[in-house]
Design an enzyme around this catalytic site. Structure first.
Site, short mmCIF file in Angstrom:
data_model
loop_
_atom_site.label_atom_id
_atom_site.label_comp_id
_atom_site.label_asym_id
_atom_site.label_seq_id
_atom_site.Cartn_x
_atom_site.Cartn_y
_atom_site.Cartn_z
N ARG A 235 0.85 -1.18 0.00
CA ARG A 235 0.00 0.00 0.00
C ARG A 235 0.89 1.23 0.00
NH1 ARG A 235 -5.10 -1.39 -1.28
NH2 ARG A 235 -6.06 0.24 -0.02
N GLU A 264 -3.64 8.06 -5.73
CA GLU A 264 -3.83 7.46 -7.05
C GLU A 264 -5.30 7.51 -7.47
OE1 GLU A 264 -4.22 2.75 -6.01
OE2 GLU A 264 -2.18 3.56 -5.96
N HIS A 282 -1.41 0.22 -10.25
CA HIS A 282 -2.06 -0.55 -9.19
C HIS A 282 -2.83 -1.74 -9.79
CE1 HIS A 282 -4.07 -0.27 -4.94
NE2 HIS A 282 -3.76 -1.50 -5.28
#
Length: 316
Positions: A235, A264, A282
């Site tokens: 993370r 993000e 991601h």
């Protein structure tokens, strides 16, 4: 029988959306501009929340749903869910571990290889004609035989270490304690700074929490040094981005390979100016097989709760 009312925080693929709509009365929070108005109208009906790891569920959203019983997270991370608010009201929380573990580990190792061998630049070298006009691509660094550190030897960290072993890397790891499931050749290093000092590649595979926020800060990054590479498939909050950006810009850190970012998808534009960082959107769990398994597990947890069965993968 009346279907339970679910608040859906973000979009899912069609293969998940269709069965979700079939099982529950779904209110799509992400589709409405008047989110406060939606919660005012249907908040009292909501018994479950279907969300994603990066979206979670805030204390305000939870408070607006007085009959909320369960939050099911599509993803392994649940740090964006206000667990304190859930504990106060005995709201159950689930996530989707295990089904994405190996894909995340695969991408982490692929990012290391891609960045070390300069594969993105090398492809451009071919496509833009540089190979023909300028000759061979500049040399890059090898991977095999070097030292790798894994910060957080949980499910994903373990799978990363297994894969790194296949590249003849010397493996060390850091966690709250030594793990009995670690291979005998993997060295336990309690201090993350000491771990970073002793390795060429540092993989961050920790679950995010208040305790791990910015655990990879200036000291760890400085210890990794101008020849080191930081790989984050956990993370964004586990890394102090300001310290990371400064180190990459000053070359006091050699390079980084990142799949997650603060804010993000609107990442800090300073990243875009760097040539020593590999940027990914991601998508460590981004395979058809894993995303379908994640969606199924997310729905199965909701179904189990409303049927009075044990939750498959409870967090709370």
């Amino acid at each position: 029988m009346t279907k339970p009312h679910i608040l859906q925080m973000g979009p899912y693929p069609e293969w998940d959306q269709v069965p979700l709509d079939g099982q529950f009365t779904v209110h799509r929070y992400f589709e409405t501009e008047d989110k406060a108005g939606l919660l005012a109208r249907v908040g009292g009906d909501i018994r479950g929340i279907a969300t994603r790891g990066e979206l979670g569920a805030s204390a305000e959203t939870i408070a607006a749903c007085p009959n909320l019983e369960v939050i099911s997270v599509y993803g392994v991370g649940y740090d964006a869910v206000n667990l304190e608010a859930c504990r106060a009201r005995s709201i159950r929380v689930t996530n989707t571990p295990d089904v994405l573990t190996k894909d995340v580990a695969d991408l982490g190792v692929a990012m290391m290889l891609t960045q070390s061998r300069g594969m993105i630049g090398a492809e451009s070298w071919v496509r833009d004609g540089s190979w023909a006009t300028n000759g061979l691509y500049p040399l890059r660094s090898r991977v095999w035989g070097k030292r790798a550190g894994v910060l957080g030897l949980g499910r994903i960290g373990f799978e990363v270490a297994k894969r790194l072993h296949g590249f003849d890397l010397e493996i060390s790891y850091s966690d709250v304690s030594a793990k009995d499931f670690a291979a005998a050749s993997w060295r336990f290093v309690a201090d993350p700074v000491a771990l970073a000092r002793d390795v060429d590649f540092l993989f961050v595979t920790l679950a995010a929490s208040a305790e791990t926020r910015h655990i990879v800060g200036e000291k760890v990054i400085s210890a990794l040094g101008p020849q080191g590479m930081l790989v984050n498939i956990s993370r964004a909050s586990n890394i102090d981005e300001e310290a990371l950006l400064t180190a990459l810009e000053n070359r006091t850190l050699g390079s980084a390979a990142l799949d997650v970012f603060e804010g993000e998808p609107k990442l800090n534009p300073r990243f875009l100016a760097l040539d020593n960082v590999l940027l990914q959107p991601h998508h460590a769990s981004g395979t058809f097989e894993t995303r379908k398994a994640m969606g199924q597990l997310m729905r199965d947890n909701l179904a189990a709760h409303f049927a009075g069965r044990d939750l498959l993968t409870p967090v709370l």
